[in-house]
Design an enzyme around this catalytic site. Structure first.
Site, PDB file in Angstrom:
ATOM      1  N   SER A 186       0.819  -1.204   0.000  1.00  0.00           N
ATOM      2  CA  SER A 186       0.000   0.000   0.000  1.00  0.00           C
ATOM      3  C   SER A 186       0.859   1.263   0.000  1.00  0.00           C
ATOM      4  CB  SER A 186      -0.950  -0.048   1.196  1.00  0.00           C
ATOM      5  OG  SER A 186      -1.904   0.979   1.136  1.00  0.00           O
ATOM      6  N   ASP A 391      -8.805  -3.191  -5.852  1.00  0.00           N
ATOM      7  CA  ASP A 391      -8.730  -4.076  -4.686  1.00  0.00           C
ATOM      8  C   ASP A 391      -9.729  -3.690  -3.590  1.00  0.00           C
ATOM      9  OD1 ASP A 391      -7.640  -1.861  -3.352  1.00  0.00           O
ATOM     10  OD2 ASP A 391      -5.578  -2.553  -3.582  1.00  0.00           O
ATOM     11  N   HIS A 416      -7.660  -5.208  -0.742  1.00  0.00           N
ATOM     12  CA  HIS A 416      -6.466  -4.420  -0.433  1.00  0.00           C
ATOM     13  C   HIS A 416      -5.619  -5.070   0.661  1.00  0.00           C
ATOM     14  CE1 HIS A 416      -4.097  -0.782  -0.575  1.00  0.00           C
ATOM     15  NE2 HIS A 416      -4.158  -0.683   0.740  1.00  0.00           N
TER      16      HIS A 416
END
Length: 465
Positions: A186, A391, A416
């Site tokens: 991320s 995601d 995610h």
């Protein structure tokens, strides 16, 4: 960054993980290149340490008294003179635990009994990946390290850049001078890219491979738009009563440079520009309603108007926290640094991005039948989203637009945070790291054959769904 949340059975997971770690202890491989795991937004334990007594309390992530402790210790104001976001509580400093060679801070984010009883999967962050790597022969402190950080701060702030440099040096020396393989998740990818841009020689000297997972390279439009306007809710349903509220989170995020740095890149050629839409009541007449639209280049005036009356109450005092133009200026410089990053020729880059999940893109406030007059009301209005593939948090279009000549760029069907414990992701990691998991009897067949010259335009044909 921000992820989805669901239910699991952590007692069982912890038991299985412990067994796997013990079984792997006899299979340590001293010849492996070291790995440093770099987490993303909200992916580090944060502690408050009293400046006088040295006493420590965990303030993120926690379930019991989460909202109270969050407000007390983490609510902050940005200091334009230093570039740092500074806690309103001056008696304590926010620190990231370095136990277990940095791995504890990114493993199980709330190791308390309460988290286990509520069975929250999101607190098991890098836990499964750490287990998998140990099962492949990696050893904590020799070939396996973690890097957590104060995610309120800018991705290019000196303290974080110096911390990553020190972590890479430590891993390099501990492994006997072997170059490091970075695995980031991320927002951690933006942090690594900032380091690459600002410290390119050190990056080239210490890094062998960089494997990036679910990075918002060009921003996370819907998620960040709404985070600045109404906040963020990590947990829904019954569990939400034990966690940080949406509005409490909002009052922090509006003073976080890291959040502004994930606004959609206005210089990126989006297939369709992500929009903020608002149904405006222009007068008391019913028919005088208009749908206004703001794109990444024009949304700043909207933020300014919507947040002009925003304030928080701390220790009985009201503190004004409108849209922060000083942070915006800092974030614009960060975007330039990110865009200027050059991948050293000696480093191989791999990109894993999530697909097949509806990911917020446009946000719309109000409706034609219930328009908004005063834009400050937006901050107390839940939006309607339009979605694109991704995601669930980061659109695939943003996550795969890394700007590098990637060795491989692969789409995986996953959410995610779910990508951090996805078996297909683990297969790719083992393949790219050149290792096998010794503590489990797994097939050694390849996940897929990857053309080392895969380009951004070709990546859609290489997705694993």
């Amino acid at each position: 960054m921000f992820g989805d949340c669901g239910l699991c059975f952590p007692f069982l997971r912890r038991c299985i993980g412990g067994c796997r770690r013990r079984a792997a202890a006899a299979d340590l491989d001293p010849d492996l290149d070291p790995v440093v795991l770099v987490t993303g937004m909200g992916g580090s334990i944060l502690n408050a340490r009293n400046r006088k007594s040295g006493s420590i309390i965990r303030v993120w992530v926690r379930i019991l008294l989460a909202n109270f402790e969050f407000k007390k210790y983490l609510w902050s104001l940005y200091n334009p003179d230093t570039g740092y976001t500074e806690s309103l509580n001056v008696d304590d400093e926010i620190v990231v635990p370095e136990d277990d060679y940095g791995l504890q801070a990114i493993d199980i984010l709330d190791p308390s009994l309460w988290a286990k009883l509520l069975r929250l999967t999101d607190v098991y962050h890098f836990h499964d990946m750490i287990d998998m790597l140990i099962g492949c022969g990696y050893e904590k402190g020799t070939t396996l390290f973690g890097f957590g950080y104060d995610f309120r701060q800018s991705n290019r702030i000196d303290k974080i850049m110096d911390g990553l440099k020190q972590k890479l040096e430590t891993a390099y020396k501990a492994s006997g001078g072997k170059k490091v393989n970075i695995i980031s998740h991320s927002m951690g990818g933006l942090l690594v890219k900032c380091f690459m841009s600002l410290h390119n020689d050190e990056f080239s000297n210490y890094v062998n491979k960089w494997i990036c997972i679910a990075c918002p390279f060009q921003g996370a439009p819907g998620c960040i738009y709404d985070s600045l306007l109404t906040g963020l809710q990590f947990v829904y349903g019954f569990e939400s009563f034990f966690f940080v509220s949406r509005w409490t989170m909002h009052q922090l995020l509006i003073e976080c440079p890291s959040v502004y740095e994930m606004l959609p890149n206005s210089g990126f050629k989006w297939k369709k520009k992500p929009l903020i839409q608002v149904w405006r009541k222009l007068s008391e007449e019913k028919e005088n309603v208009k749908l206004e639209e703001y794109d990444p280049a024009t949304c700043i005036s909207f933020f300014e108007e919507a947040l002009k009356n925003n304030e928080l109450k701390y220790n009985g005092k009201s503190i004004s926290i409108p849209f922060n133009f000083s942070i915006l200026k800092w974030a614009a410089r960060t975007r330039k640094i990110i865009d200027e990053a050059q991948l050293p020729r000696s480093v191989r880059f791999y990109n894993i991005f999530g697909t097949s999940f509806d990911s917020p893109y446009d946000v719309c406030y109000g409706s034609e039948t219930s328009p908004i007059g005063d834009l400050s009301k937006v901050c107390h209005t839940l939006p309607e989203y339009s979605y694109v593939d991704g995601d669930g948090t980061v659109p695939s279009e943003s996550a795969k637009a890394d700007g590098f000549a990637a060795t491989a760029r692969v789409g995986i069907k996953g959410s995610h945070r779910g990508l951090l414990n996805d078996e297909k992701v683990f297969q790719l990691l083992r393949q790219w790291l050149g290792v096998t998991e010794k503590s489990r009897h797994l097939s050694t067949s390849k996940v897929m054959d990857i053309n080392p010259d895969v380009t951004l335009a070709q990546s859609s044909t290489k997705d694993i769904l």
